[in-house]
Structures are given as C-alpha cells and as structure tokens.
Design a protein around this motif. Structure first.
Motif, PDB file in Angstrom:
ATOM      1  N   TRP A  56       5.264   4.295   0.130  1.00 23.63           N
ATOM      2  CA  TRP A  56       6.574   4.208  -0.507  1.00 23.63           C
ATOM      3  C   TRP A  56       7.657   4.178   0.559  1.00 23.63           C
ATOM      4  N   ASP A  57       8.553   3.213   0.475  1.00 24.67           N
ATOM      5  CA  ASP A  57       9.674   3.109   1.406  1.00 24.67           C
ATOM      6  C   ASP A  57      10.912   3.664   0.739  1.00 24.67           C
ATOM      7  N   GLU A  58      11.380   4.797   1.247  1.00 21.19           N
ATOM      8  CA  GLU A  58      12.508   5.487   0.625  1.00 21.19           C
ATOM      9  C   GLU A  58      13.786   4.676   0.726  1.00 21.19           C
ATOM     10  N   ASP A  59      13.967   3.928   1.807  1.00 17.43           N
ATOM     11  CA  ASP A  59      15.177   3.131   1.979  1.00 17.43           C
ATOM     12  C   ASP A  59      15.203   1.953   1.001  1.00 17.43           C
ATOM     13  N   ASP A  60      14.068   1.249   0.897  1.00 18.45           N
ATOM     14  CA  ASP A  60      14.014   0.072   0.025  1.00 18.45           C
ATOM     15  C   ASP A  60      13.707   0.415  -1.421  1.00 18.45           C
ATOM     16  N   LYS A  61      13.273   1.673  -1.645  1.00 14.25           N
ATOM     17  CA  LYS A  61      12.912   2.125  -2.998  1.00 14.25           C
ATOM     18  C   LYS A  61      11.844   1.222  -3.619  1.00 14.25           C
ATOM     19  N   ARG A  62      10.788   0.989  -2.843  1.00 15.87           N
ATOM     20  CA  ARG A  62       9.700   0.154  -3.337  1.00 15.87           C
ATOM     21  C   ARG A  62       8.436   0.467  -2.552  1.00 15.87           C
ATOM     22  N   TYR A  63       7.306   0.037  -3.122  1.00 15.52           N
ATOM     23  CA  TYR A  63       6.018   0.202  -2.452  1.00 15.52           C
ATOM     24  C   TYR A  63       5.742  -0.978  -1.527  1.00 15.52           C
ATOM     25  N   TYR A  64       5.065  -0.678  -0.423  1.00 14.93           N
ATOM     26  CA  TYR A  64       4.509  -1.702   0.451  1.00 14.93           C
ATOM     27  C   TYR A  64       3.001  -1.463   0.559  1.00 14.93           C
ATOM     28  N   ALA A  65       2.256  -2.524   0.818  1.00 14.91           N
ATOM     29  CA  ALA A  65       0.811  -2.386   0.996  1.00 14.91           C
ATOM     30  C   ALA A  65       0.527  -1.681   2.318  1.00 14.91           C
ATOM     31  N   MET A  66      -0.339  -0.679   2.280  1.00 12.67           N
ATOM     32  CA  MET A  66      -0.715   0.020   3.506  1.00 12.67           C
ATOM     33  C   MET A  66      -1.426  -0.919   4.476  1.00 12.67           C
ATOM     34  N   HIS A  67      -2.280  -1.797   3.941  1.00  8.83           N
ATOM     35  CA  HIS A  67      -3.028  -2.746   4.776  1.00  8.83           C
ATOM     36  C   HIS A  67      -2.445  -4.144   4.579  1.00  8.83           C
ATOM     37  N   HIS A  68      -2.718  -4.753   3.473  1.00  9.99           N
ATOM     38  CA  HIS A  68      -2.061  -5.996   3.052  1.00  9.99           C
ATOM     39  C   HIS A  68      -2.240  -6.127   1.540  1.00  9.99           C
ATOM     40  N   PRO A  69      -1.503  -7.004   0.882  1.00 12.53           N
ATOM     41  CA  PRO A  69      -1.494  -7.030  -0.589  1.00 12.53           C
ATOM     42  C   PRO A  69      -2.779  -7.534  -1.226  1.00 12.53           C
ATOM     43  N   ASP A 105       0.126   5.944 -11.700  1.00 16.60           N
ATOM     44  CA  ASP A 105       0.588   6.704 -10.528  1.00 16.60           C
ATOM     45  C   ASP A 105       0.156   5.994  -9.247  1.00 16.60           C
ATOM     46  N   PRO A 106       0.819   4.880  -8.911  1.00 12.54           N
ATOM     47  CA  PRO A 106       0.364   4.035  -7.795  1.00 12.54           C
ATOM     48  C   PRO A 106       0.218   4.763  -6.466  1.00 12.54           C
ATOM     49  N   LYS A 107       1.076   5.755  -6.210  1.00 11.45           N
ATOM     50  CA  LYS A 107       1.042   6.396  -4.893  1.00 11.45           C
ATOM     51  C   LYS A 107      -0.258   7.156  -4.644  1.00 11.45           C
ATOM     52  N   LYS A 108      -1.006   7.484  -5.704  1.00 10.71           N
ATOM     53  CA  LYS A 108      -2.263   8.210  -5.543  1.00 10.71           C
ATOM     54  C   LYS A 108      -3.464   7.288  -5.397  1.00 10.71           C
ATOM     55  N   ALA A 109      -3.260   5.998  -5.552  1.00 11.03           N
ATOM     56  CA  ALA A 109      -4.377   5.063  -5.503  1.00 11.03           C
ATOM     57  C   ALA A 109      -4.916   4.941  -4.073  1.00 11.03           C
ATOM     58  N   ARG A 110      -6.232   5.013  -3.959  1.00 15.13           N
ATOM     59  CA  ARG A 110      -6.901   4.801  -2.674  1.00 15.13           C
ATOM     60  C   ARG A 110      -7.446   3.372  -2.623  1.00 15.13           C
ATOM     61  N   SER A 111      -7.676   2.902  -1.405  1.00 12.33           N
ATOM     62  CA  SER A 111      -8.109   1.510  -1.236  1.00 12.33           C
ATOM     63  C   SER A 111      -9.502   1.438  -0.628  1.00 12.33           C
ATOM     64  N   LYS A 112     -10.057   0.251  -0.686  1.00 18.22           N
ATOM     65  CA  LYS A 112     -11.337  -0.021  -0.035  1.00 18.22           C
ATOM     66  C   LYS A 112     -11.105  -0.544   1.381  1.00 18.22           C
ATOM     67  N   GLN A 113     -10.174   0.073   2.068  1.00 19.80           N
ATOM     68  CA  GLN A 113      -9.871  -0.275   3.453  1.00 19.80           C
ATOM     69  C   GLN A 113     -10.796   0.494   4.378  1.00 19.80           C
ATOM     70  N   HIS A 114     -11.139  -0.102   5.486  1.00 23.78           N
ATOM     71  CA  HIS A 114     -11.965   0.556   6.495  1.00 23.78           C
ATOM     72  C   HIS A 114     -11.453   0.173   7.874  1.00 23.78           C
ATOM     73  N   PHE A 120       0.747  -7.441  -7.103  1.00 21.63           N
ATOM     74  CA  PHE A 120       2.042  -8.029  -6.784  1.00 21.63           C
ATOM     75  C   PHE A 120       3.162  -7.351  -7.564  1.00 21.63           C
ATOM     76  N   GLU A 121       2.898  -7.001  -8.794  1.00 19.17           N
ATOM     77  CA  GLU A 121       3.909  -6.314  -9.613  1.00 19.17           C
ATOM     78  C   GLU A 121       4.266  -4.956  -9.006  1.00 19.17           C
ATOM     79  N   VAL A 122       3.245  -4.198  -8.602  1.00 22.23           N
ATOM     80  CA  VAL A 122       3.487  -2.890  -7.992  1.00 22.23           C
ATOM     81  C   VAL A 122       4.300  -3.055  -6.706  1.00 22.23           C
ATOM     82  N   LEU A 123       4.083  -4.159  -5.991  1.00 23.29           N
ATOM     83  CA  LEU A 123       4.799  -4.431  -4.741  1.00 23.29           C
ATOM     84  C   LEU A 123       6.160  -5.083  -4.984  1.00 23.29           C
ATOM     85  N   SER A 124       6.575  -5.113  -6.265  1.00 20.32           N
ATOM     86  CA  SER A 124       7.899  -5.617  -6.668  1.00 20.32           C
ATOM     87  C   SER A 124       8.057  -7.109  -6.465  1.00 20.32           C
TER      88      SER A 124
END
Length: 590
Positions: free
Chosen positions: A442-455, A470-479, A505-509
């Motif tokens: 979560w980016d507090e300045d932009d008030k939106r989510y960004y992908a931790m890895h990529h979308p 609750d998108p902020k609690k979602a974990r990814s299949k990143q390694h 894409f919707e979650v990423l605004s």
C-alpha cells in the motif's frame, strides 16, 4: 612491426611449465616486464593464462639482445626459442612456469605500445581512470578470470536447460512502455513521429505470451535495461537467465532452479552446493533479519522486545508502540569492547536509514553501561538483557520506530557490524528461498496498492478471496532466491486466468481501458486458452559476482557503466547532431 604469418603460437604463456626442456616453441603475448642484468635481458611475457620468462644473452646474439633491450611494457611480441630448466636457486614459485624459461632465438615486435596511463594490474589507480581505459584494465588477471568464469556459467546454464528440454527463444529489444517497475529507456520512432519504443526491463509479458503459444519450456540469456539509480551491485543494463515453463507449480520451479544453480557452481567454479536449499517465509525473514534478502552466514538476528518494554516511561519506546511500530534490537555478540566513539558511529550509520538513533546496553568486564538506565528498573534491564541472551562482552543495540524503518535500519546494521568485526566467513555460500511474499504493498502517498513483484503474480490459492475482502493480507506465489545478502533470482507462478488478471488490475486501480491500453497483447492472448505457468529470472551478473568473490558488479561485466550511468571509455551518453533530432521530430529544451 613484423609479419605475424610466419609465427604460430605453440601454447599459452601459463602453459609452458608442462613443455619438455629442449623443445623449440613459439610464445606470444604482452611484455609484462623487462629486466637488464649486465649481458643478460629477461623479458616476462604475459597473456590471460599467466607469465613465462624469456632469456637473452648478448654474447649469443648481440642484435637480438639489442632488440630485447628496446622492448617496453605492453609491447605485443612473438618469441621463438628453446625451453630450458632454470637453476634451482632461480626457480620462481609464484609462477606456474617458474621452473623453466625460454632461451630466445627469434624475437618479433607485432605491435608497439605507447606509455600506458597506468600500469596494467595496478588496482590502486582510480576506478574512473581504469574504466576510461577499460581495454587496459581488462588485461589484468582478475578481470580476465572473471569474464572466463562468466562464460563457463553461461555454458553450464545453456547445457543444463537444454538437457531439461528448454528452448532458447529471443524476444524483442524494441517493445512497448509499461507503467509498472522502474523507469523505461525510451527510443523515439522516426517513421511514427511522437511515438516511442521502450527497451525491455525484462521479457516478462513476452515470455508469458510464449507460454500461451505452446512453447512450454522457454529460456533466454536476456539483456534487460532499467533507468534507475546505480550502486555497486546494479547496472542500467544487466543480463538475466530468464526461464518460464507451463503446466507446473512452485515446487517445480524451485527444484529446477536448485539443480541449475548447483550445476553452475560445480561446473564453473568447482563449488558444491547441497540441495534442497532451505526456505523461509517473507514474514520470518523480516522478523529475524530485517531484510527480504537476508545474509544467513552469521547471526546477529533481530529480537522483538516490544512486549517487554510496553508501558514504560521511555517516550521513544512508548511513542513507537503507540503509533503501531515496534521496539527491536540485535545482540552484537563479543562487541562489548567497542568504544563510545565507535558506538556513536553505529548510531550515525542507522540514521542514514531514517532511524532516529539507537539505545544501547554495553556489557563489558562485569559492568553494564547504557543510555536507558533512568527509564527502567534494574529488574527490567535484566529482563531486557535476558531477552537478548546478553552476556558479558556483548553490545545490545535497540531501535524503536515504524516497522519498515526498524527493519531497514537493523537489517543494514547487522551487515555493517559483521563486516567491521570480521564475522562473515569467507568462501561460504548460503542460498535461501524466500517464499510467501505479500501480493501487494500500500502506498500511503498515492492511496493505492502496487504489486509487490509485478501485476501478473498469482495470489496463493487460499488467499484468492482476499482480493475482494482484504487485499493487504493476500500472499503471493512469489519466490526469491537470495545468497549472502544479495537477491540472486526472483520469480513467481503467474496468473493465467483472464478473470483473476482483471481482478488484479482492479485492485491495482487500473480501469479496464487502462489495463488493455498497457497490456492488450497479453490480455488478448489470455482469451484463447492459457496454461498454468511460472518461472524465474536469475541475475547472471550477480551470480558471477558471488562466484568470483567480488562485491562490485562492474568487475564481472566487460564494459560497465559508472555511477552516473555514463561510459568513460566511449563517452556515452552524448549529444547528437541537430539533423538527427530533426528526423525524429525532437527538440531539446535548454
């Protein structure tokens, strides 16, 4: 300069040690050194394999002796002569060819050299000067060996993946700009004025499209370009071993990568890496090491004392807790001997990571010194020390702030202390998988989510519903594969469902129009049947850097850029002719 055609090199300079005495040979290389001892001249000849000594006697051939006397460093020469054993007292144990020398019978100067700006092999010369004359710097043994190590790694990777059924596919260098990731390098189009190509930050979208194209096992030694600030382990253009495959899960990617990395270490450097590699959840990596790329070769792990100090009168600690932060620290075992000046230096160091400072407890010679004694009872101080496992001779360093600042500061501090105190073992390689990453930040300045890895990174199956709730609690299949404090490789299982990708894409605004405007080719491909797929990208430069035992990525790249992104040797980037700008319909604003 004499004709090369009549000379054929017998073997490389460093290999003459195995040639029989009395054999006539031809040596070629660069003059490393000329020594004149009365009626004798000794020329040390150099190439990438090492050195060999050439001997000339004025009494045997005065003309040849005079020619040898005129040689200077970095002349390129050919020498024909007989191999002779050196006398016992003249053997040089520091040279692979130290037991022999070549008694010259012919000497040809193939290319003369002007006085060089610095002596080849002198590492005390500024890096800027060495990079300006990179062709000279590359002659030194360390860089020669690094580039050959890089070649062996690349060959090992190609052989391993080919044996596993992967197909090497090239993807375009001229592509479209993407809103995610670092800044793109842009290339203006002459035939379509006002439009631009982007140089690829990675082949991410294209390799996913290859999966939709039934190229089920793809790899590429890919050049990637990102317009970002540089540091010792980062370059604007870098090379990654890019891998993607279909009909697999995360376990398949991890197992394949472990086999590839182990094979590369063994074949290129003779180093055994036991498999499987250990794994650690992202949350645990941050809690224990303050970093998502932890160096596990030494201890100094973080300790959370938030509950121990909660409710104290110390405003710094309590203020951090009241604002949702934490109080954590490290026990620098055996560092209780540090002076107050040295401790103050560590405090200033963490301030560069936005920490306000450090509280400390020094245990040395049966005495305790601390900056927080007036805020805590003796019993509470004993409890704090006990929580850290503190003993006589230790130094406990504590930071209180928001978690991201505490993690950054202490994660860097443990590395700095280990470096200063010599706690990092040499010739040790600790690979570690970091898994179960957050899907979003979560980016507090932009008030939106960004992908931790990529979308295009897939959420864990059990967290898919969290995209709605609750998108902020979602974990990814990143390694991510980390080694010795560096990110060596990163990847994920990808989203292959058009519906899930739209939700991401919707979650990423992104509106549907924006998503299609930026990723239309991928979204179109997803409409026609896309297999489950995933992959990983391994940094070839960092992999070589780790194997070579250097901490500067420029030492494993033939022609690197310096800190400001420029190349002192070629002068890039530079201005272009006005006519070129006019062709591209570009105007430079002063």
């Amino acid at each position: 300069m004499e004709n090369l055609g009549k000379y054929r090199r017998t073997c490389l300079c460093g290999e003459f040690g195995g040639v029989a005495a009395g054999e006539t040979v031809t040596a070629m290389g660069w003059v490393n050194r000329v020594r004149k001892l009365g009626q004798l001249v000794f020329v040390t000849l150099r190439d990438h394999t090492g050195l060999v000594q050439i001997a000339l006697d004025e009494n045997v051939d005065g003309e040849l002796f005079a020619k040898a006397e005129s040689l200077k460093s970095e002349y390129v020469v050919a020498v024909v002569g007989k191999v002779a054993l050196r006398r016992e007292k003249d053997i040089n144990p520091d040279m692979a060819t130290g037991k022999i020398e070549i008694i010259a019978e012919e000497l040809a100067v193939l290319s003369a050299s002007q006085l060089t700006p610095f002596q080849v092999g002198d590492e005390n010369v500024s890096e800027a000067l060495r990079m300006k004359h990179r062709y000279l710097d590359l002659r030194r043994d360390g860089l020669q060996q690094n580039l050959r190590l890089r070649h062996r790694i690349t060959q090992s990777v190609r052989n391993f993946l080919s044996d596993e059924g992967f197909v090497e596919v090239e993807t375009p260098i001229l592509t479209n700009s993407s809103p995610e990731g670092a800044r793109d390098y842009l290339v203006p189009s002459r035939v379509q004025p006002g439009k631009f190509y982007a140089l690829p930050q990675s082949p991410q979208v294209l390799k996913q499209i290859l999966m939709a194209s039934a190229i089920d096992k793809y790899f590429q030694i890919a050049k990637c370009l990102r317009d970002e600030d540089l540091r010792a382990d980062r370059q604007p253009e870098f090379t990654q071993i890019d891998i993607e495959q279909s009909f697999i899960d995360q376990e398949d990617v991890l197992t394949l990568t472990e086999g590839l990395i182990s094979a590369a270490f063994k074949e290129a450097a003779g180093i055994d890496l036991p498999t499987p590699f250990p794994r650690m959840k992202y949350e645990d990596a941050m809690e224990r090491f303050g970093s998502d790329k932890p160096d596990t070769r030494f201890g100094l792990e973080l300790v959370d004392i938030s509950k121990v100090v909660a409710g104290s009168d110390f405003a710094v600690f309590q203020g951090a807790l009241d604002s949702g932060g934490s109080v954590r620290g490290i026990n620098a075992k055996g560092c209780g001997h540090l002076s107050r000046k040295q401790i103050d230096g560590l405090i200033e160091y963490v301030k560069t990571y936005k920490a306000k400072g450090l509280a400390w407890i020094q245990l040395n010679g049966g005495e305790m010194k601390t900056t927080i004694s007036k805020f805590f009872t003796e019993e509470k101080l004993v409890e704090i020390i006990s929580t850290f496992g503190g003993e006589d001779g230790d130094l406990i360093l504590i930071c209180a702030d928001q978690d991201n600042i505490v993690f950054d500061a202490l994660g860097a501090l443990r590395q700095e202390i280990a470096r200063r105190e010599g706690l990092i073992p040499e010739n040790t390689y600790n690979p570690l998988w970091v898994v179960e990453w957050p899907l979003l930040i979560w980016d507090e300045d932009d008030k939106r989510y960004y992908a931790m890895h990529h979308p295009f990174t897939a959420p864990m199956d059990e967290d898919l519903n969290l995209l709605e709730t609750d998108p902020k609690k979602a974990r990814s299949k990143q390694h991510d594969l980390v080694m010795n404090g560096y990110e060596l490789a990163g990847g994920s299982i990808r989203i292959h469902s058009e519906e899930v990708q739209q939700k991401m894409f919707e979650v990423l605004s992104y509106s549907q129009e924006e998503a299609y405007a930026n990723f239309s080719h991928l979204m179109e491909a997803f409409k026609y049947g896309t297999p489950p797929h995933g992959g990983i990208a391994i940094g070839l430069d960092r992999l070589t850097m780790l194997m070579a035992g250097t901490d500067n990525i420029r030492n494993v790249i033939a022609f690197p850029k310096q800190q400001d992104g420029s190349c002192p040797m070629t002068g890039a980037p530079n201005a272009v002719f006005p006519a070129q700008l006019e062709e591209l319909k570009l105007v430079i604003k002063e």
